[in-house]
Design a protein around this motif. Structure first.
Motif, mmCIF file in Angstrom:
data_model
loop_
_atom_site.group_PDB
_atom_site.id
_atom_site.type_symbol
_atom_site.label_atom_id
_atom_site.label_comp_id
_atom_site.label_asym_id
_atom_site.label_seq_id
_atom_site.Cartn_x
_atom_site.Cartn_y
_atom_site.Cartn_z
ATOM 1 N N PRO A 69 -37.258 50.868 81.494
ATOM 2 C CA PRO A 69 -37.448 49.716 80.605
ATOM 3 C C PRO A 69 -37.237 50.095 79.151
ATOM 4 N N TYR A 126 -37.136 45.136 81.111
ATOM 5 C CA TYR A 126 -35.889 45.700 81.627
ATOM 6 C C TYR A 126 -34.728 44.818 81.174
ATOM 7 N N ARG A 158 -40.556 44.066 88.070
ATOM 8 C CA ARG A 158 -40.048 44.483 86.761
ATOM 9 C C ARG A 158 -40.086 43.295 85.794
ATOM 10 N N THR A 175 -38.848 40.963 82.795
ATOM 11 C CA THR A 175 -37.511 40.537 82.385
ATOM 12 C C THR A 175 -37.570 39.788 81.056
#
Length: 740
Positions: free
Chosen positions: A210, A216, A320, A322
């Motif tokens: 990241p 990320y 993750r 975003t």
């Protein structure tokens, strides 16, 4: 003196320039806060305008919570995956990639169950031992399909590195210097069981990292894993699906340039990463793994598609963050990257982006350093908001139309900081300066000039100074008959003269001139004082043409009105003289009564030239120095080399006929050249040639401007006089004016 400098605009600008240089160094250093603001800006672009796919060429076989509940506890036997691979291949899947690693032997293989359960009857144990190993079953399934195994890295003192000879290479070629030091370095490679690695069609890394804020945004295309170049999982799947040709890594001294993959060049950042253009998380992209096993899967859901195995199960923790502000399964990032590669929709951060952002920052800040102290506050606010909004909108349009990421945040923040700083220093000086200027000039100049000096007082010096000025004198010719025609209507005469003087004044003020005084129907004005005007000669000529055109329009209007009323019409005729030179400008007068005015030879010269305008039949007469400064922008015709009354030195004088448009006309060029030939012949006493040139000028003047006939008649008369009584031998072509 030091205190006055501290309070000056110059000091504020010097400080502002220092702050701008500091800001540029900050941008070059690119600390985390600057990165964060920039990334948040780009995140906002994607939130406003997320990618909307026309179709979904990529699907995810999702190990979700429902599938785990139906199939059983994780991890599942490898035979389950073999069964799913065979089914997906049968249904037409192009290639299958695993965002899952099989680094250890399957503990649910029959042999492992036999070894782990010593209490089993010997016959059962032997039967289990004779069954195929689960990993062999999965490897066989790999060989029947295009399968890309996932690899990763681990940073642990307990992990033993794999010997290099046991790490299969991915076919590739290099163009340029080694990218080591730029691309993501993974010191320890974790790969699948050798039997699976050998059976796979490709090997891709699913390790991603990241940004500093945990989001990320940038995904690697290529990385260095334990000394071996590896593509990321998505590009490796694309390579395998398009025939398995080697990928080519292009690099230069600045880092990675890009990757040639599947017969296309994919531009990357210097560290080998790309920035995918994301969609919001789409449920249509996910197919529950249980659907593949329980027969619910339809062939059309996977036929012709590229498939990822991954997990959205909460307990497996593969989520993750975003740019949309929500976390998604990690496998979806790989799937979206592959969609970007397939559709050519990657976001671009060109190599020139940083240079462009630095240049825009510098230009905007310098612009506001220059204009903030001299611009009206309201106009500054409106124009700065409009300009910065336009730049921000331009950045968004680049994203929308070209998928180019050009940061608007840093230039805008820097420009706003510059405006705030300069406006603050302006505010601190403003009241004091306004009081000083109004006190100094309020006694002897107009209110308009005081306001102008209050807005921009830097060029003001009390007590007088020497400056190059351009002077303009204007006066009405034949005013007495006009006044007599209004003898029964003095109010009408007043209105007419006010209209005339308004035309004169507006033309001067529109060109930033200073009206020195009105003398009845005459006007004196000058440029380049008290405020500096670098283009003062051209400004005076533009004003003169505006005055001429305005009075011509007024005469046309008055003629129509007189005709309609059956009254007599008398044309307003006036002359203008313009001269440029060094003058003393400042306070002139006594202790009790004084004016802000100019004194010097150019003042007298301009006044004399205005008086000669009737002699030469042209409205505007210009001195030689003014002509030298404006000849490239205005149509000027030399009319004489004259010694004006009361002056010892002769002066070349010119008629101002028009602006640059007229200057470019072929007819004017021909008249000017023929006139120059005539003057040359005249001054060299070649009377016959001079008369010949005059005859050539007559038809040209008739088609161009009949008011030049006076000019021709003057020379015709002089030549005839000289033919009868030649000038003395020492005659130098100078004509002595007999009137002022």
């Amino acid at each position: 003196m030091f205190v006055r400098f501290i309070e000056s605009v110059a000091f504020a600008r010097i400080v502002a320039l220092g702050l701008i240089v500091f800001a540029l160094f900050v941008r070059i250093a690119d600390p985390i806060p600057v990165q964060l603001v920039r990334n948040l800006t780009f995140d906002a672009y994607q939130r406003i305008l997320p990618r909307v796919p026309e179709e979904l060429p990529v699907a995810i076989i999702d190990i979700d919570d429902a599938s785990i509940a139906e199939i059983g506890q994780w991890p599942w036997p490898r035979t389950r995956f073999a069964e799913m691979i065979d089914k997906l291949t049968e249904f037409g899947a192009v290639a299958i990639a695993f965002d899952v690693i099989f680094a250890e032997p399957d503990r649910l293989s029959p042999q492992a169950i036999a070894l782990d359960n010593s209490a089993l009857p010997q016959q059962v144990s032997q039967a289990l031992s004779r069954l195929p190993d689960n990993d062999d079953v999965l490897a066989a399934s790999f060989e029947r399909a295009r399968v890309i195994v996932g690899q990763t890295s681990i940073r642990s003192a307990f992990h033993r590195s794999i010997p290099n000879e046991q790490i299969p290479d991915v076919p590739h070629a290099m163009m340029g210097p080694s990218p080591v030091g730029f691309i993501l370095e993974l010191p320890d490679l974790v790969q699948n069981l050798p039997v699976l690695e050998d059976a796979a069609s490709g090997r891709g890394m699913f390790s991603i990292r990241p940004d500093p804020d945990g989001v990320y945004r940038n995904l690697p295309m290529v990385m260095n894993a334990q000394g071996h170049l590896r593509l990321a999982l998505a590009p490796e799947m694309l390579r395998v699906a398009t025939g398995g040709a080697p990928f080519v890594l292009r690099s230069n001294e600045a880092g990675v340039d890009g990757v040639v993959l599947a017969r296309q060049f994919i531009q990357t950042a210097a560290d080998g990463t790309v920035r995918p253009y994301l969609t919001r998380s789409l449920q249509e992209r996910f197919i529950p793994a249980s659907d593949v096993l329980n027969g619910k899967l339809r062939p059309d859901q996977v036929a012709g598609k590229l498939l990822f195995f991954g997990t959205s199960a909460v307990g497996l923790g593969d989520y993750r963050a975003t740019p949309f502000g929500v976390a998604v399964p990690g496998v979806e990032l790989h799937a979206q990257l592959l969609e970007n590669l397939l559709t050519g929709s990657l976001l671009q951060r060109p190599n020139y982006a940083i240079s462009a952002e630095l240049a825009v920052t510098l230009l905007l800040c310098l612009l506001f350093v220059v204009v903030t102290p001299i611009m009206n506050a309201g106009f500054l606010a409106v124009s700065s908001v409009a300009m910065l909004t336009a730049f921000g909108w331009g950045s968004f349009l680049l994203f929308q139309n070209e998928k180019i990421l050009l940061d608007a945040s840093f230039p805008i923040v820097s420009a706003l900081a510059t405006i705030i700083f300069m406006s603050t220093t302006n505010y601190m000086r403003e009241e004091k300066r306004r009081r000083d200027i109004r006190s100094a000039f309020g006694h002897y100049v107009s209110e308009d000039l005081v306001n102008a000096l209050s807005d921009n007082p830097d060029g003001l010096q009390l007590g007088g100074e020497t400056r190059e000025l351009t002077l303009l004198f204007s006066d009405v010719r034949g005013f007495t008959p006009i006044a007599e025609s209004f003898r029964d209507n003095p109010a009408g005469l007043t209105r007419l003269m006010n209209t005339f003087l308004n035309l004169q004044s507006n033309a001067i003020l529109n060109e930033k001139g200073t009206i020195d005084k009105f003398m009845g129907d005459a006007v004196m004005a000058f440029w380049n004082a008290p405020l500096s005007h670098e283009d003062h000669a051209r400004a005076a000529c533009r004003a003169a043409l505006l005055m001429r055109d305005g009075v011509e329009a007024l005469n046309i209007k008055r003629q129509k009105e007189a005709k309609a009323a059956g009254a007599e019409f008398l044309e307003i005729r006036f002359g203008i003289g313009i001269a440029t030179g060094s003058c003393m400008v400042g306070n002139m007068g006594s202790d009790t009564r004084f004016d802000y005015t100019a004194m010097g030879d150019p003042v007298n010269l301009a006044s004399r030239l205005e008086g000669q305008s009737s002699t030469y039949g042209k409205t505007v007469i210009v001195a030689a120095e003014t002509e030298r400064l404006v000849r490239e922008k205005f149509a000027l015709l030399e009319v004489d080399f004259v010694r004006l009354k009361g002056k010892q030195q002769a002066e070349h004088i010119f008629a101002l006929l028009g602006d640059a448009k007229l200057l470019r006309e072929a007819m004017f060029a021909k008249i000017r050249q023929t006139n120059a030939d005539m003057l040359e012949a005249y001054r060299s006493r070649d009377w016959a040639r001079a008369k010949e040139m005059l005859e050539s000028l007559k038809p040209l003047v008739a088609d161009f401007d009949t008011r030049l006939n006076t000019h021709l008649m003057n020379y015709h008369t002089r030549i005839e006089d000289f033919e009868r009584a030649p000038p003395p031998k020492d005659w130098d072509g100078v004509h002595d004016a007999t009137t002022k």
